[in-house]
Design a protein around this motif. Structure first.
Motif, PDB file in Angstrom:
ATOM      1  N   SER A 201      48.129  12.742  47.691  1.00 27.23           N
ATOM      2  CA  SER A 201      49.806  12.913  47.672  1.00 27.23           C
ATOM      3  C   SER A 201      50.599  13.047  48.878  1.00 27.23           C
ATOM      4  N   GLU A 202      50.207  13.232  49.754  1.00 28.71           N
ATOM      5  CA  GLU A 202      51.042  13.254  51.133  1.00 28.71           C
ATOM      6  C   GLU A 202      51.209  11.860  51.597  1.00 28.71           C
ATOM      7  N   LYS A 203      50.287  10.858  51.435  1.00 31.48           N
ATOM      8  CA  LYS A 203      50.754   9.571  51.667  1.00 31.48           C
ATOM      9  C   LYS A 203      51.928   9.010  50.817  1.00 31.48           C
ATOM     10  N   ILE A 204      52.036   9.588  49.659  1.00 33.82           N
ATOM     11  CA  ILE A 204      53.096   9.282  48.864  1.00 33.82           C
ATOM     12  C   ILE A 204      54.475   9.694  49.258  1.00 33.82           C
ATOM     13  N   LEU A 205      54.365  11.184  49.366  1.00 26.19           N
ATOM     14  CA  LEU A 205      55.654  11.611  49.893  1.00 26.19           C
ATOM     15  C   LEU A 205      56.085  11.702  51.423  1.00 26.19           C
ATOM     16  N   TRP A 206      54.976  11.576  52.230  1.00 21.89           N
ATOM     17  CA  TRP A 206      55.324  11.231  53.562  1.00 21.89           C
ATOM     18  C   TRP A 206      54.543  10.313  54.150  1.00 21.89           C
ATOM     19  N   PRO A 207      54.641   9.052  53.971  1.00 19.58           N
ATOM     20  CA  PRO A 207      53.714   7.862  54.252  1.00 19.58           C
ATOM     21  C   PRO A 207      53.816   7.768  55.725  1.00 19.58           C
ATOM     22  N   GLU A 208      54.735   8.339  56.679  1.00 24.29           N
ATOM     23  CA  GLU A 208      54.605   8.224  58.163  1.00 24.29           C
ATOM     24  C   GLU A 208      53.914   9.212  58.567  1.00 24.29           C
ATOM     25  N   VAL A 209      53.655  10.406  58.130  1.00 24.91           N
ATOM     26  CA  VAL A 209      53.175  11.540  58.661  1.00 24.91           C
ATOM     27  C   VAL A 209      51.503  11.216  58.574  1.00 24.91           C
ATOM     28  N   LYS A 210      50.799  11.535  59.502  1.00 25.02           N
ATOM     29  CA  LYS A 210      49.525  11.702  59.846  1.00 25.02           C
ATOM     30  C   LYS A 210      48.804  13.007  59.271  1.00 25.02           C
ATOM     31  N   VAL A 211      47.883  13.353  58.499  1.00 24.21           N
ATOM     32  CA  VAL A 211      47.370  14.701  58.179  1.00 24.21           C
ATOM     33  C   VAL A 211      46.045  14.731  59.004  1.00 24.21           C
ATOM     34  N   ASP A 212      46.072  15.497  59.838  1.00 21.69           N
ATOM     35  CA  ASP A 212      44.567  15.706  60.497  1.00 21.69           C
ATOM     36  C   ASP A 212      43.845  16.820  59.667  1.00 21.69           C
ATOM     37  N   ILE A 213      42.690  16.466  59.719  1.00 21.06           N
ATOM     38  CA  ILE A 213      41.517  17.263  59.146  1.00 21.06           C
ATOM     39  C   ILE A 213      40.669  17.768  60.208  1.00 21.06           C
ATOM     40  N   ILE A 214      40.634  19.160  60.206  1.00 21.90           N
ATOM     41  CA  ILE A 214      40.259  19.915  61.399  1.00 21.90           C
ATOM     42  C   ILE A 214      39.084  20.918  60.881  1.00 21.90           C
ATOM     43  N   ALA A 215      37.955  20.740  61.648  1.00 18.27           N
ATOM     44  CA  ALA A 215      36.728  21.596  60.999  1.00 18.27           C
ATOM     45  C   ALA A 215      36.001  21.925  62.501  1.00 18.27           C
ATOM     46  N   HIS A 216      34.747  22.809  62.307  1.00 17.84           N
ATOM     47  CA  HIS A 216      33.950  22.909  63.340  1.00 17.84           C
ATOM     48  C   HIS A 216      33.217  21.588  63.658  1.00 17.84           C
ATOM     49  N   GLU A 217      32.670  21.197  64.648  1.00 21.94           N
ATOM     50  CA  GLU A 217      31.915  19.968  64.969  1.00 21.94           C
ATOM     51  C   GLU A 217      30.595  19.821  64.267  1.00 21.94           C
ATOM     52  N   SER A 218      30.026  21.119  63.668  1.00 27.35           N
ATOM     53  CA  SER A 218      28.857  21.005  62.960  1.00 27.35           C
ATOM     54  C   SER A 218      28.993  20.834  61.584  1.00 27.35           C
ATOM     55  N   ILE A 219      30.039  20.703  61.097  1.00 22.74           N
ATOM     56  CA  ILE A 219      30.357  20.544  59.489  1.00 22.74           C
ATOM     57  C   ILE A 219      29.666  19.437  58.890  1.00 22.74           C
ATOM     58  N   LEU A 220      29.757  18.471  59.628  1.00 24.33           N
ATOM     59  CA  LEU A 220      28.929  17.210  58.826  1.00 24.33           C
ATOM     60  C   LEU A 220      27.400  17.453  58.905  1.00 24.33           C
ATOM     61  N   GLU A 221      26.900  17.849  59.999  1.00 26.30           N
ATOM     62  CA  GLU A 221      25.440  18.020  59.948  1.00 26.30           C
ATOM     63  C   GLU A 221      25.356  19.245  58.738  1.00 26.30           C
ATOM     64  N   GLN A 222      25.968  20.270  58.595  1.00 27.47           N
ATOM     65  CA  GLN A 222      25.694  21.191  57.650  1.00 27.47           C
ATOM     66  C   GLN A 222      25.815  20.803  56.402  1.00 27.47           C
ATOM     67  N   MET A 223      26.758  19.603  56.031  1.00 31.11           N
ATOM     68  CA  MET A 223      26.993  18.949  54.858  1.00 31.11           C
ATOM     69  C   MET A 223      25.783  18.290  54.405  1.00 31.11           C
ATOM     70  N   HIS A 224      24.740  17.316  55.758  1.00 32.14           N
ATOM     71  CA  HIS A 224      23.914  16.623  55.337  1.00 32.14           C
ATOM     72  C   HIS A 224      22.714  17.488  55.021  1.00 32.14           C
ATOM     73  N   GLN A 225      22.865  18.653  55.698  1.00 33.04           N
ATOM     74  CA  GLN A 225      21.663  19.421  55.202  1.00 33.04           C
ATOM     75  C   GLN A 225      21.363  19.998  53.627  1.00 33.04           C
ATOM     76  N   PHE A 226      22.649  20.437  53.384  1.00 33.11           N
ATOM     77  CA  PHE A 226      23.080  20.723  52.089  1.00 33.11           C
ATOM     78  C   PHE A 226      22.797  19.578  51.045  1.00 33.11           C
ATOM     79  N   ALA A 227      22.920  18.477  51.404  1.00 36.21           N
ATOM     80  CA  ALA A 227      22.838  17.354  50.620  1.00 36.21           C
ATOM     81  C   ALA A 227      21.266  17.128  50.331  1.00 36.21           C
ATOM     82  N   ALA A 228      20.390  17.479  51.419  1.00 37.16           N
ATOM     83  CA  ALA A 228      19.042  17.074  51.466  1.00 37.16           C
ATOM     84  C   ALA A 228      18.332  17.800  49.942  1.00 37.16           C
ATOM     85  N   THR A 229      18.952  18.977  49.624  1.00 33.68           N
ATOM     86  CA  THR A 229      18.196  19.582  48.540  1.00 33.68           C
ATOM     87  C   THR A 229      19.452  19.736  47.152  1.00 33.68           C
ATOM     88  N   TYR A 230      20.000  18.386  47.334  1.00 28.34           N
ATOM     89  CA  TYR A 230      21.027  18.228  46.201  1.00 28.34           C
ATOM     90  C   TYR A 230      20.534  18.169  44.710  1.00 28.34           C
TER      91      TYR A 230
END
Length: 654
Positions: free
Chosen positions: A171-200
């Motif tokens: 929705s922000e790409k439509i309203l503000w195409p020139e504005v970059k939206v940063d997504i911020i998280a702790h560095e281990s978030i992907l590792e946690q996602m992958h561990q969770f996915a192992a028992t999906y």
């Protein structure tokens, strides 16, 4: 045999006279054997008249249960407490203003979403579990400010905090195409996602039960999910999110949208948990390290037990910030410096108390079941509004802490190699057969009748007092599980056993004050009753995970799905070359064990060349393997397409 001080129990489905005066029904195998002996006793009825309750004579009078008697909507003190709590805390959708520039959306989904308004933009903390819910929230946020979203902070990897991120980005790409939206998280978030996915495969099913996704929503009787009104998972739910553009470790200060805020790594409910600190407003956003319910130190949907020491240590960090506003990711904000300090202190004290007492007692040699019986919270903590067991429970926490320290083995030798359910069922039937020798009623029917009587005792107690005797329901559940496992009942009696099981599950669930526990019991009962559980598997979940993962992860995923002993006598070596990424891997299979190595093994029996995109689409089932071979998009340097398909048959493709 004359049984002193005993009242006979006529075999009727909904009432048996003299129940209140009867001895407590047996709760173990020895007592059950004694109970069988008593079935042929001469007893006195309540009016003193001799009433021989011989099982054979009562055979024609015993009415087997035709349907479950416990209902999903049966009112109990526990269920009504949950209903009132849910209605008060988050059943109504609302945007709550906190301080000068903070707004929190409550009641739209399981988790909150929070907007912090800066000079030239806004920062969003958490995005719920649903695109539709997030778009509804953004519509309300846009009534407050039209400023663009400059950043989204994901406090941790749990789906109820991240799955609405796509809705914001798109929705922000439509309203503000020139504005970059940063997504911020702790560095281990992907590792946690992958561990969770192992028992999906099992995790999402157990998650359905925990959160009551399939539970009917009955007006005036919604018990919620303990930390929110409902978990919004639908067939169209997108379970993938854009990757973080910025990550941090430890503690880091950001300047975005004219705001200065700190992200602090505070592991607790998850290892990647992020606390947001906004010094200009003296506001702390502790994510899921605190909510208005006892902490979920172990999630019954299935996960490693949370580290209690890390959790209460993180609460100490959050407490020492001295916040004036506490805006959590679930439930209502807490306002006032002293109130926040005291609330965080009580919460961490409860976690530390349960942790320390569990550790103390396990070192004394107590078994988990004994520790559960012994540990009770101190009165001031037990009565605290934030420590009611609407979500996590003390019992589950104790078992999780015990497992973290000592693993699955309780210390009792019989648990080293426990009997299988089938073996227990057979031994139980043998015991009852011997105990009821000379009785014309088969042992399995005696057990079934006993299970029904136990459940009916609880039901009669409920009719009389409004509260069930759940020990009776648990005993009934254990007996019918053994009977169903033994597969010795005819179709009609098997149906009765199933009715008792469904009814007992509902009865136990109705007395469960934890929304997680209640939802699990009730949903499992629905599955048993329907015999065909209808889980909603979001569209393309597995296919998307394959398509968006690095090819090495896809290959490792394959390696973890060898189909048992099916190919135990086969040896395979397969090499993969991916032209687009210049990656090469070799996969070996021997003794039904698969390993993946970098580079190509020249002694391979099968060697193929393709692109990562084509390979992942084939594995995901998006395109046909034979078509790609015919079109020259998969080329075999050695071996054949047929030999590769034989190799693939050694793996579970589900």
């Amino acid at each position: 045999m004359e049984m002193p001080n005993a009242t006979c129990l006529p075999f009727q489905p909904y009432h048996y006279s003299g129940l209140e005066a009867a001895s407590v029904l047996p709760q173990n195998l020895v007592a059950l054997s004694l109970f069988m002996s008593s079935l042929k006793c001469d007893c006195k009825s309540n009016d003193g008249v001799s009433n021989r309750s011989d099982f054979a004579e009562s055979e024609n009078r015993f009415e087997y249960m035709k349907e479950p008697i416990a209902k999903l909507t049966d009112p109990t003190e526990s269920s009504e407490k949950l209903v009132r709590f849910t209605e008060k805390e988050f059943l109504s959708k609302e945007i709550v203003a906190v301080g000068r520039n903070i707004h929190v959306a409550i009641g739209y989904a399981l988790a909150n979403s929070i907007m912090i308004e800066g000079k030239d933009g806004v920062v969003i903390i958490d995005t719920t579990e649903n695109d539709k819910a997030m778009m509804e929230i953004m519509k309300e946020f846009r009534r407050i400010t039209k400023k663009p979203v400059k950043a989204v902070v994901l406090t941790h990897f749990h789906t109820d905090h991240i799955l609405g991120t796509n809705a914001i980005i798109e929705s922000e790409k439509i309203l503000w195409p020139e504005v970059k939206v940063d997504i911020i998280a702790h560095e281990s978030i992907l590792e946690q996602m992958h561990q969770f996915a192992a028992t999906y495969g099992i995790g999402y099913k157990r998650g359905y039960r925990q959160f009551g996704v399939l539970m009917p929503k009955i007006l005036g009787a919604i018990t919620g999910s303990g930390i929110g009104p409902r978990f919004l998972l639908e067939k169209t739910t997108r379970v993938h999110v854009p990757l973080p553009t910025l990550t941090y470790s430890g503690r880091k200060t950001y300047h975005i949208a004219g705001l200065e805020f700190d992200l602090i790594h505070t592991p607790g409910e998850t290892n990647d948990q992020t606390t947001v600190w906004l010094p200009s407003e003296q506001a702390v956003f502790p994510a899921d390290n605190i909510y208005k319910a006892f902490p979920n130190l172990y999630a019954i949907r299935g996960s490693p037990a949370r580290d209690a020491k890390m959790w209460y240590t993180s609460l100490d960090i959050e407490r020492e910030l001295g916040a004036q506003y506490l805006v959590g990711s679930h439930g209502q904000p807490v306002i006032g410096k002293q109130t926040i300090y005291d609330t965080l202190l009580a919460y961490r004290d409860a976690i530390k108390y349960v942790h320390d007492q569990t550790l103390r007692l396990l070192n004394k040699g107590r078994l988990p079941s004994q520790i559960v019986e012994e540990i009770k919270l101190p009165d001031r903590l037990a009565n605290h509004a934030f420590l009611q067991e609407h979500y996590g429970t003390i019992e589950w926490s104790i078992r999780g802490i015990y497992t973290n320290y000592l693993g699955w083995f309780s210390g009792d030798p019989k648990d080293l190699h426990p009997m299988t359910e089938l073996s227990r069922a057979r031994k139980m039937l043998q015991l009852i057969s011997e105990a009821s020798a000379g009785n014309p009623i088969p042992a399995n029917e005696i057990m079934l009748r006993h299970a029904q009587l136990s459940h009916m005792k609880s039901y009669n107690t409920y009719l009389r007092t409004g509260k069930r005797d759940v020990d009776e329901d648990k005993w009934a559940l254990e007996i019918v599980d053994l009977l169903l496992e033994s597969n010795t009942l005819n179709e009609s009696l098997a149906d009765t056993a199933t009715h008792i099981k469904v009814s007992a599950l509902r009865a136990i669930g109705s007395e469960e004050v934890s929304a997680n526990g209640r939802n699990y019991y009730m949903t499992y009962a629905m599955e048993v009753e329907s015999r065909q559980p209808h889980f909603i598997d979001p569209t393309g979940t597995k296919r998307h995970a394959i398509r968006t993962s690095p090819v090495k992860r896809v290959l490792n995923g394959m390696c973890g799905k060898v189909n048992g002993l099916q190919c135990q006598h086969e040896n395979h070596t397969v090499s993969y070359s991916f032209a687009d990424t210049k990656e090469s891997y070799t996969m070996t299979l021997r003794n039904s064990v698969c390993d993946l190595y970098p580079s190509v093994d020249k002694s391979n029996s099968i060697s193929l060349s393709t692109t990562t995109d084509i390979f992942k689409q084939v594995i995901a089932g998006d395109i046909d393997f034979d078509d790609q071979v015919e079109d020259g998009k998969i080329v075999f340097k050695s071996g054949t397409a047929l030999s590769f398909k034989i190799f693939l048959s050694c793996f579970d493709r589900d």
